[in-house]
Structures are given as structure tokens and as C-alpha cells.
Design an enzyme around this catalytic site. Structure first.
Site, short mmCIF file in Angstrom:
data_model
loop_
_atom_site.label_atom_id
_atom_site.label_comp_id
_atom_site.label_asym_id
_atom_site.label_seq_id
_atom_site.Cartn_x
_atom_site.Cartn_y
_atom_site.Cartn_z
N HIS A 1 0.82 -1.22 0.00
CA HIS A 1 0.00 0.00 0.00
C HIS A 1 0.85 1.26 0.00
O HIS A 1 0.36 2.34 -0.37
CB HIS A 1 -1.00 -0.01 1.17
N SER B 1 4.20 2.62 8.32
CA SER B 1 3.80 1.64 7.31
C SER B 1 4.96 1.26 6.41
O SER B 1 5.74 2.10 5.98
CB SER B 1 2.67 2.21 6.45
N ASP C 1 -0.25 -7.49 1.47
CA ASP C 1 0.31 -6.14 1.55
C ASP C 1 1.83 -6.20 1.63
O ASP C 1 2.45 -5.92 2.67
CB ASP C 1 -0.27 -5.41 2.77
#
Length: 209
Positions: A11, A159, A62
Site C-alpha cells: 500500500h 507503514s 500487503d
């Protein structure tokens, strides 16, 4: 993995164009983010490989690989993180794990200027499923890993970073997970959710040759 590849979250690179990739760099040996980077080495990224099964709604699969233009030479300030052993199905349950990044220090908080590290504990997926219930957009699935500790968590801006474990003190660091998603930060009901690296070992092998 050879020292020309780095794991990150899909992502984080999902909307990158070829022009974006051509300008992307990996900064190595870096400790201070602002006001000026103290990176020891900067490497251009040659290719970004995102998992074709990535789903932006559920955040399934992911994971992505950044391939740098040339190998990295290790120094006192730049050292490798290892992949799990081939064939490993270690769940890392109840293991202490380190998360490293420049994410917010608390939910809604500001970004730090110096690299941060927090220790969390890996929990079972069953416990994670029970905690999230129907609030997880696609549910907690086997290729995800959850970790939590009271008052501690990865947060916005972390992230794509690593979740690291050691089999014993002083042993090499192993990347067990990749920071993926969560609801809020350090909320008791919502553990941090990570891509489980052992679930993607075949995919990693095929895309790092």
C-alpha cells in the site's frame, strides 16, 4: 535475500507511477530524519515489485519489494536483517518483537525527528480475530500477523517498516512482519497488523532472482 532488495508494504507504493519510481531512493544508515538527513548511503531504486494479489480494501497481500540499482556494502552503521529460514512456519507467538520507524509517537501525534523503536509482543491470529471482530475490513487472515503491548504500537508513518524478532539475545534479527494496518494506535481492542513474511517466502524467492 541479497543486499539489493528491501521488503515494504504494497500500500506504500500502490499508486506510484514509473516517474515516481525513477525518483525513489533508499536512504541507508539513517538516524535523523529532520531537519536534515544523516543517511550514510543513498541508493536509487531500479524496480518496485508489488504483490499482484494486493487488495487496497482488505489489505490482503500487503507486500512489495524494492530492488536497488546496486548491492549494499555493510558497515558499522549499515547491517542486514535476515529473512526467516526457508521452510519456516514459525508463528512467533508470544515473542517480543521490535518495530522501527519515524511514525507518529501517538495517535494523531506529530512525527519524530529521530528514528524510534518500540517493543511489542506477537499474539495469535485467533486472539487478533476476536479483538477486531467485524471491524477488520477483510478479516484477519493467515498471511497477517498481529502484535500488541499495552500503550505501545506502530502508528501512522511506520507503514512498510519492519517487525523484527530474535531467536535468542545477540542472534541475527529476522524480519517476521511488515507494518501494514490497524485501527488507531495502541488501542487495547485493536492490535497492530503486519504482513506475515513466512507466508510470502515463495513469492519473495521468485521476485528476487
Amino acid at each position: 535475500m541479497s543486499p539489493t532488495h528491501i521488503l515494504t508494504a504494497a500500500h506504500c507504493v500502490a499508486h506510484m507511477s514509473s516517474w515516481d519510481v525513477s525518483r525513489l531512493t533508499v536512504e541507508l544508515g539513517m538516524h535523523v530524519l529532520k531537519p536534515s538527513s544523516d543517511a550514510q548511503v543513498s541508493k536509487k531504486v531500479r524496480r518496485v515489485t508489488r504483490h499482484k494479489g494486493f487488495d487496497s480494501r482488505t489489505l490482503y497481500n500487503d507486500i512489495a519489494i524494492l530492488t536497488m540499482e546496486s548491492p549494499v556494502f555493510f558497515t558499522s552503521t549499515i547491517s542486514p536483517v535476515c529473512l526467516p529460514p526457508e521452510g519456516s512456519n514459525d508463528q512467533y507467538t508470544n515473542k517480543d518483537a521490535a518495530v522501527i520507524g519515524w511514525g507518529a509517537l501517538k495517535e494523531g501525534g506529530s512525527q519524530p525527528t529521530v528514528l524510534q523503536q518500540v517493543t511489542v509482543q506477537v499474539i495469535t491470529n485467533d486472539k487478533c480475530k476476536s479483538s477486531y471482530g467485524s471491524d477488520a475490513p477483510g478479516g484477519i487472515v493467515d498471511h497477517m500477523l498481529c502484535a500488541a503491548y499495552p500503550g505501545k504500537d506502530s502508528c501512522s508513518g511506520d507503514s512498510g517498516g519492519p517487525l523484527l524478532v530474535q531467536s535468542s539475545p545477540g542472534s541475527p534479527w529476522i524480519q517476521a512482519g511488515i507494518v501494514s494496518w490497524g485501527i488507531g494506535c495502541a488501542q487495547a481492542k485493536y492490535p497492530g497488523v503486519y504482513a506475515r513474511v513466512t507466508s510470502f517466502m515463495n513469492w519473495i524467492g521468485k521476485n528476487t532472482v
